[in-house]
Design a protein around this motif. Structure first.
Motif, mmCIF file in Angstrom:
data_model
loop_
_atom_site.group_PDB
_atom_site.id
_atom_site.type_symbol
_atom_site.label_atom_id
_atom_site.label_comp_id
_atom_site.label_asym_id
_atom_site.label_seq_id
_atom_site.Cartn_x
_atom_site.Cartn_y
_atom_site.Cartn_z
ATOM 1 N N THR A 81 0.875 -1.170 0.000
ATOM 2 C CA THR A 81 0.000 0.000 0.000
ATOM 3 C C THR A 81 0.915 1.225 0.000
ATOM 4 O OG1 THR A 81 -0.107 0.309 2.395
ATOM 5 C CG2 THR A 81 -1.669 -1.255 1.432
ATOM 6 N N GLU A 82 0.328 2.401 0.040
ATOM 7 C CA GLU A 82 1.154 3.609 0.078
ATOM 8 C C GLU A 82 1.966 3.681 1.370
ATOM 9 O OE1 GLU A 82 0.137 8.252 -0.011
ATOM 10 O OE2 GLU A 82 -0.834 7.107 -1.614
ATOM 11 N N ALA A 83 1.383 3.249 2.489
ATOM 12 C CA ALA A 83 2.032 3.395 3.793
ATOM 13 C C ALA A 83 2.839 2.177 4.234
ATOM 14 C CB ALA A 83 0.988 3.707 4.863
ATOM 15 N N GLY A 84 2.655 1.026 3.567
ATOM 16 C CA GLY A 84 3.348 -0.173 4.022
ATOM 17 C C GLY A 84 3.034 -1.383 3.162
ATOM 18 N N TYR A 85 3.041 -2.550 3.799
ATOM 19 C CA TYR A 85 2.820 -3.787 3.056
ATOM 20 C C TYR A 85 2.310 -4.889 3.987
ATOM 21 C CZ TYR A 85 7.392 -4.852 5.124
ATOM 22 O OH TYR A 85 8.426 -5.030 6.007
ATOM 23 N N TRP A 86 1.598 -5.833 3.397
ATOM 24 C CA TRP A 86 1.122 -7.010 4.102
ATOM 25 C C TRP A 86 2.150 -8.127 3.915
ATOM 26 C CZ3 TRP A 86 -2.901 -6.832 7.304
ATOM 27 C CH2 TRP A 86 -3.833 -5.795 7.154
ATOM 28 N N LYS A 87 2.609 -8.699 5.008
ATOM 29 C CA LYS A 87 3.615 -9.759 4.961
ATOM 30 C C LYS A 87 3.004 -11.061 5.446
ATOM 31 C CE LYS A 87 8.180 -10.954 6.732
ATOM 32 N NZ LYS A 87 9.275 -10.558 7.620
ATOM 33 N N PHE A 110 0.384 -6.524 8.796
ATOM 34 C CA PHE A 110 0.734 -5.273 8.122
ATOM 35 C C PHE A 110 1.978 -4.655 8.749
ATOM 36 C CE2 PHE A 110 0.440 -0.746 7.104
ATOM 37 C CZ PHE A 110 0.236 -0.820 5.729
ATOM 38 N N TYR A 111 2.919 -4.254 7.885
ATOM 39 C CA TYR A 111 4.135 -3.564 8.300
ATOM 40 C C TYR A 111 4.117 -2.164 7.701
ATOM 41 C CZ TYR A 111 6.336 -7.830 10.051
ATOM 42 O OH TYR A 111 6.629 -8.956 10.779
ATOM 43 N N LYS A 112 4.397 -1.152 8.533
ATOM 44 C CA LYS A 112 4.492 0.230 8.050
ATOM 45 C C LYS A 112 5.882 0.447 7.474
ATOM 46 C CE LYS A 112 1.285 1.938 11.500
ATOM 47 N NZ LYS A 112 1.140 2.658 12.761
ATOM 48 N N GLY A 113 5.953 1.168 6.356
ATOM 49 C CA GLY A 113 7.240 1.421 5.726
ATOM 50 C C GLY A 113 7.490 0.445 4.591
ATOM 51 N N ARG A 114 8.748 0.267 4.246
ATOM 52 C CA ARG A 114 9.137 -0.605 3.148
ATOM 53 C C ARG A 114 10.039 -1.726 3.637
ATOM 54 N NH1 ARG A 114 5.291 0.052 0.956
ATOM 55 N NH2 ARG A 114 4.740 1.822 -0.315
ATOM 56 N N ALA A 115 9.887 -2.889 3.011
ATOM 57 C CA ALA A 115 10.722 -4.042 3.345
ATOM 58 C C ALA A 115 12.169 -3.720 2.957
ATOM 59 C CB ALA A 115 10.223 -5.267 2.592
ATOM 60 N N PRO A 116 13.153 -4.213 3.666
ATOM 61 C CA PRO A 116 13.032 -5.115 4.818
ATOM 62 C C PRO A 116 12.986 -4.384 6.151
ATOM 63 C CG PRO A 116 15.316 -4.971 4.156
ATOM 64 C CD PRO A 116 14.535 -4.057 3.233
ATOM 65 N N LYS A 117 12.856 -3.061 6.128
ATOM 66 C CA LYS A 117 12.928 -2.292 7.375
ATOM 67 C C LYS A 117 11.562 -1.841 7.870
ATOM 68 C CE LYS A 117 17.593 -0.767 6.519
ATOM 69 N NZ LYS A 117 18.561 0.282 6.491
ATOM 70 N N GLY A 118 10.498 -2.536 7.454
ATOM 71 C CA GLY A 118 9.164 -2.156 7.883
ATOM 72 C C GLY A 118 8.956 -2.389 9.374
ATOM 73 N N GLU A 119 8.029 -1.622 9.949
ATOM 74 C CA GLU A 119 7.711 -1.735 11.372
ATOM 75 C C GLU A 119 6.396 -2.500 11.534
ATOM 76 O OE1 GLU A 119 6.164 1.291 14.841
ATOM 77 O OE2 GLU A 119 7.581 2.084 13.351
ATOM 78 N N LYS A 120 6.447 -3.620 12.247
ATOM 79 C CA LYS A 120 5.281 -4.481 12.436
ATOM 80 C C LYS A 120 4.169 -3.732 13.169
ATOM 81 C CE LYS A 120 4.092 -9.061 14.170
ATOM 82 N NZ LYS A 120 4.597 -10.258 14.843
ATOM 83 N N SER A 121 2.943 -3.928 12.698
ATOM 84 C CA SER A 121 1.782 -3.300 13.342
ATOM 85 C C SER A 121 0.907 -4.388 13.971
ATOM 86 C CB SER A 121 0.966 -2.508 12.310
ATOM 87 O OG SER A 121 0.214 -3.397 11.496
ATOM 88 N N ASN A 122 -0.202 -3.969 14.552
ATOM 89 C CA ASN A 122 -1.147 -4.922 15.148
ATOM 90 C C ASN A 122 -2.235 -5.354 14.171
ATOM 91 O OD1 ASN A 122 0.084 -4.965 17.677
ATOM 92 N ND2 ASN A 122 -0.970 -3.110 18.311
ATOM 93 N N TRP A 123 -2.186 -4.886 12.921
ATOM 94 C CA TRP A 123 -3.199 -5.240 11.936
ATOM 95 C C TRP A 123 -2.914 -6.627 11.374
ATOM 96 C CZ3 TRP A 123 -7.521 -2.539 11.521
ATOM 97 C CH2 TRP A 123 -7.520 -1.224 11.950
ATOM 98 N N VAL A 124 -3.914 -7.514 11.483
ATOM 99 C CA VAL A 124 -3.800 -8.890 10.989
ATOM 100 C C VAL A 124 -4.962 -9.160 10.041
ATOM 101 C CG1 VAL A 124 -3.784 -11.338 11.641
ATOM 102 C CG2 VAL A 124 -2.661 -9.651 13.107
ATOM 103 N N MET A 125 -4.675 -9.922 8.999
ATOM 104 C CA MET A 125 -5.704 -10.255 8.028
ATOM 105 C C MET A 125 -5.539 -11.714 7.627
ATOM 106 S SD MET A 125 -6.454 -8.284 4.430
ATOM 107 C CE MET A 125 -4.763 -8.307 3.888
ATOM 108 N N HIS A 126 -6.660 -12.392 7.430
ATOM 109 C CA HIS A 126 -6.642 -13.735 6.877
ATOM 110 C C HIS A 126 -7.098 -13.639 5.432
ATOM 111 C CE1 HIS A 126 -7.202 -15.507 11.154
ATOM 112 N NE2 HIS A 126 -5.931 -15.321 10.859
#
Length: 148
Positions: A81-87, A110-126
């Motif tokens: 996404t614009e703000a991060g990515y789903w890993k 969901f991680y905020k930022g760009r891989a590999p330095k993204g910051e893990k968030s509490n957002w989870v998706m199945h």
């Protein structure tokens, strides 16, 4: 929509119900709509914006989305996404109906930022997908997502 439902009603389908009653119908009929599961483009939405786009839900929200390929000729899925990515995390879970494999469930964080330095968030998706027996997938591949 929710005001027409009986008191105490909660949309809480099982994994198997999500695959067989919703995702199968969406894949076989792109005109299929559901009052409980809405279409979104996950690459254009941040996780914190998704609950407002859902048609129902208090702690869980459900969405259909088309798979977005990372590269036009590749098989990898774009989950940025614009703000991060789903890993992806963990291994995929098999979903069965009457002993027959009907789909798979993948857990994404969901991680905020760009891989590999993204910051893990509490957002989870199945992410749920159909068990695809054909070697070549059609151009339009739908997933169903359950945000937690």
């Amino acid at each position: 929509m929710e005001e027409n439902l009986p008191p105490g009603f909660r949309f809480h389908p099982t994994d198997e119900e999500l695959i067989t009653h919703y995702l199968c119908r969406k894949v076989s009929d792109t005109g299929f709509t559901s009052k409980a599961v809405v279409d979104v483009d996950l690459n254009k939405c941040e996780p914190w914006d998704l609950p407002a786009k859902a048609s129902m839900g208090e702690k869980e929200w459900y969405f259909f989305s088309l798979r977005d390929r990372k590269y036009p000729t590749g098989l990898r899925t774009n989950r940025a996404t614009e703000a991060g990515y789903w890993k992806t995390t963990g291994k995929d879970k098999e979903i069965y109906r009457s002993g027959v494999l009907v789909g798979m469930k993948k857990t994404l964080v969901f991680y905020k930022g760009r891989a590999p330095k993204g910051e893990k968030s509490n957002w989870v998706m199945h992410e749920y997908r159909l068990e695809n027996k054909q070697p070549f997938t059609p151009a339009k591949v739908y997933h169903i997502h359950k945000m937690l």
